[in-house]
Scaffold this motif. Structure first.
Motif, short mmCIF file in Angstrom:
data_model
loop_
_atom_site.label_atom_id
_atom_site.label_comp_id
_atom_site.label_asym_id
_atom_site.label_seq_id
_atom_site.Cartn_x
_atom_site.Cartn_y
_atom_site.Cartn_z
N GLY A 79 0.79 -1.23 0.00
CA GLY A 79 0.00 0.00 0.00
C GLY A 79 0.82 1.27 0.00
N VAL A 80 2.05 1.21 -0.53
CA VAL A 80 2.92 2.39 -0.50
C VAL A 80 3.43 2.78 -1.88
N ARG A 81 2.96 2.14 -2.92
CA ARG A 81 3.53 2.39 -4.25
C ARG A 81 3.38 3.86 -4.66
N GLU A 82 2.20 4.41 -4.53
CA GLU A 82 1.98 5.79 -4.96
C GLU A 82 2.85 6.76 -4.16
N GLY A 83 2.90 6.56 -2.86
CA GLY A 83 3.73 7.42 -2.02
C GLY A 83 5.20 7.29 -2.40
N PHE A 84 5.65 6.07 -2.68
CA PHE A 84 7.03 5.85 -3.08
C PHE A 84 7.36 6.59 -4.37
N LEU A 85 6.48 6.47 -5.37
CA LEU A 85 6.75 7.09 -6.67
C LEU A 85 6.79 8.61 -6.58
N GLY A 86 6.13 9.17 -5.58
CA GLY A 86 6.15 10.62 -5.42
C GLY A 86 7.17 11.13 -4.43
N ASP A 87 8.09 10.25 -4.02
CA ASP A 87 9.00 10.60 -2.92
C ASP A 87 10.39 11.02 -3.37
N GLY A 88 10.60 11.24 -4.66
CA GLY A 88 11.87 11.78 -5.12
C GLY A 88 12.99 10.78 -5.31
N HIS A 89 12.68 9.49 -5.39
CA HIS A 89 13.71 8.50 -5.65
C HIS A 89 14.10 8.53 -7.13
N LEU A 90 15.29 8.02 -7.44
CA LEU A 90 15.82 8.10 -8.80
C LEU A 90 15.56 6.81 -9.57
N PRO A 91 15.28 6.91 -10.87
CA PRO A 91 15.14 5.70 -11.67
C PRO A 91 16.49 5.03 -11.90
N CYS A 92 16.48 3.73 -12.03
CA CYS A 92 17.67 2.96 -12.43
C CYS A 92 17.30 2.22 -13.71
N HIS A 93 17.88 2.65 -14.83
CA HIS A 93 17.50 2.10 -16.13
C HIS A 93 18.37 0.94 -16.59
N ALA A 94 19.46 0.67 -15.87
CA ALA A 94 20.36 -0.41 -16.32
C ALA A 94 21.34 -0.80 -15.23
N ASN A 95 21.90 -1.99 -15.38
CA ASN A 95 23.05 -2.43 -14.59
C ASN A 95 24.22 -2.58 -15.55
N ALA A 96 25.36 -2.02 -15.18
CA ALA A 96 26.57 -2.14 -15.99
C ALA A 96 27.62 -2.90 -15.20
N SER A 97 28.46 -3.66 -15.90
CA SER A 97 29.50 -4.42 -15.20
C SER A 97 30.76 -4.50 -16.06
N ALA A 98 31.89 -4.34 -15.41
CA ALA A 98 33.19 -4.62 -16.01
C ALA A 98 33.72 -5.84 -15.28
N TRP A 99 33.43 -6.98 -15.84
CA TRP A 99 33.65 -8.25 -15.13
C TRP A 99 34.15 -9.26 -16.15
N GLY A 100 35.33 -9.82 -15.90
CA GLY A 100 35.91 -10.74 -16.86
C GLY A 100 36.76 -10.05 -17.90
N SER A 101 36.56 -8.75 -18.06
CA SER A 101 37.38 -7.92 -18.95
C SER A 101 37.18 -6.47 -18.54
N ALA A 102 38.00 -5.57 -19.11
CA ALA A 102 37.87 -4.16 -18.78
C ALA A 102 36.72 -3.50 -19.53
N THR A 103 36.13 -4.21 -20.47
CA THR A 103 35.02 -3.66 -21.25
C THR A 103 33.72 -3.73 -20.46
N MET A 104 32.94 -2.67 -20.47
CA MET A 104 31.67 -2.65 -19.75
C MET A 104 30.60 -3.38 -20.54
N ALA A 105 29.85 -4.24 -19.86
CA ALA A 105 28.68 -4.91 -20.44
C ALA A 105 27.44 -4.31 -19.80
N TRP A 106 26.35 -4.30 -20.55
CA TRP A 106 25.14 -3.62 -20.10
C TRP A 106 23.96 -4.58 -20.06
N HIS A 107 23.15 -4.41 -19.01
CA HIS A 107 21.85 -5.08 -18.93
C HIS A 107 20.82 -4.00 -18.63
N ASP A 108 20.07 -3.61 -19.66
CA ASP A 108 19.10 -2.54 -19.44
C ASP A 108 17.71 -3.13 -19.20
#
Length: 360
Positions: free
Chosen positions: A57-86
């Motif tokens: 019962g807190v979704r609406e309050g949460f969405l109006g509370d100024g939190h930031l969106p996270c559109h992807a996870n990035a990782s440099a793992w196994g090599s220096a090149t960044m891989a993306w999961h959006d």
């Protein structure tokens, strides 16, 4: 005297989620816990979290509370090149980078609104069960208590479960060196970054207020290096990274406050329940951030623990064992996947951190 159906030990996300669900089921709930004074790591919510917030019962309050969106996870793992999961193709939408203190305050307010009795203080010690009822005598710090059930949401300490003789099974030890950095330029990024380095791996994410949270997950041996707790020592460790360091430099971000160490081991309770009690959140099981579960796991286990207690109260003797079996399966799945991910990083096979994980 506090008389309740359930006493919840811990007023963090897991404890509040349990309290909201229990109060919604018509049970009398007393929640013991303090608002955390220190800033805490654990500020990412996965795309699956809004559905759980809806149930609370807190979704609406949460969405109006100024939190930031996270559109992807990035990782440099196994090599220096960044891989993306959006999250563009995720039907649930994007995740979030949250203000942890604001998030916990919202959950506590919702628990009180649902009818839970919030007590600002530590849970009473010496809870004893007799004739199916938990009791504790009054003392200078807390009132007398009588309750049918207890939920241990005390975090990694698992204080109540341990008082019942339950062991914490550690899959692997680890600590996290935690710091915050304030940006001097607007943060134009909306992703979580994981970067493997010789000493372990860096986690970083933007948080509300123009800052980044940083954590180096590493061997406990680094905990004994006093220099690591200084801005200079943490800066030297950051210099060994590439993407994490460049991220901070691009935003003119400088460390603020004293870096600190926290326990970050992967572990679970041998049995996360017993007669008249159940554990939830970090008290029940803890994952690495590479699992991408974080706070979502705390909310889910909090809700599931409450459902199991409600079912037990209604006479379903299988509810608590079934809850425990689900957590054990989930942890075993996590452990296998985490070790597979660790094996995929082979750039420093002789470094103590990576050698120990490959050996598993």
């Amino acid at each position: 005297m506090i008389e309740a159906d359930v006493v919840v030990i811990g007023a963090g996300p897991a404890g509040c989620a349990s309290a909201i669900a229990l109060a919604g089921a018509g049970l009398r709930v007393a929640v013991f816990g303090r608002a955390h004074a220190a800033e805490r790591v654990g500020e990412s919510l996965s795309p699956g979290a809004p559905a759980l917030l809806d149930r609370l019962g807190v979704r609406e309050g949460f969405l109006g509370d100024g939190h930031l969106p996270c559109h992807a996870n990035a990782s440099a793992w196994g090599s220096a090149t960044m891989a993306w999961h959006d999250f563009l193709r995720d039907p649930r939408g994007h995740g979030f980078h949250i203000d942890r203190a604001r998030f916990e305050a919202m959950l506590r307010a919702r628990a009180a609104e649902a009818g839970a009795h919030l007590i600002e203080g530590d849970a009473p010690r010496g809870l004893l069960r007799e004739d199916g009822v938990w009791r504790a005598e009054a003392n200078a710090a807390s009132p007398a208590i009588r309750a049918r059930y207890v939920i241990d949401a005390s975090g990694r300490a698992a204080s109540f479960a341990r008082s019942q003789g339950e062991a914490r099974l550690i899959a692997w030890d680890q600590v996290a060196l935690v710091a915050f950095a304030r940006a001097s330029r607007p943060i134009d990024e909306a992703f979580t970054l994981i970067e493997a380095v010789r000493e372990g791996f860096w986690y970083s994410a933007p948080v509300p207020g123009g800052r980044f949270v940083l954590a180096l997950f590493t061997d406990a041996a680094l905990h004994h290096a006093p220099s690591a707790r200084t801005a200079g020592g943490t800066g030297a460790l950051l210099d060994a990274s590439m993407h994490t360091r460049r991220r901070l430099e691009a935003h003119g971000a400088t460390l603020e406050g004293a870096p600190r160490f926290v326990d970050a081991s992967s572990a679970r309770l041998a049995t996360p329940y017993g007669p008249g009690w159940v554990a939830a959140g970090d008290a029940a099981l803890t994952y690495d951030p590479i699992s991408a579960h974080g706070l979502t796991l705390a909310l889910r286990t909090g809700i599931d623990a409450a459902r199991a207690l409600v079912a037990d109260a209604r006479g379903d003797a299988t509810a608590l064992p079934a809850y425990g079996a689900r957590l054990t399966r989930a942890f075993d799945d996590y452990r296998r996947e985490a070790l597979r991910v660790y094996r995929s990083e082979q750039r420093w096979p002789d470094a103590p951190y990576w050698h120990a994980r490959h050996a598993r």
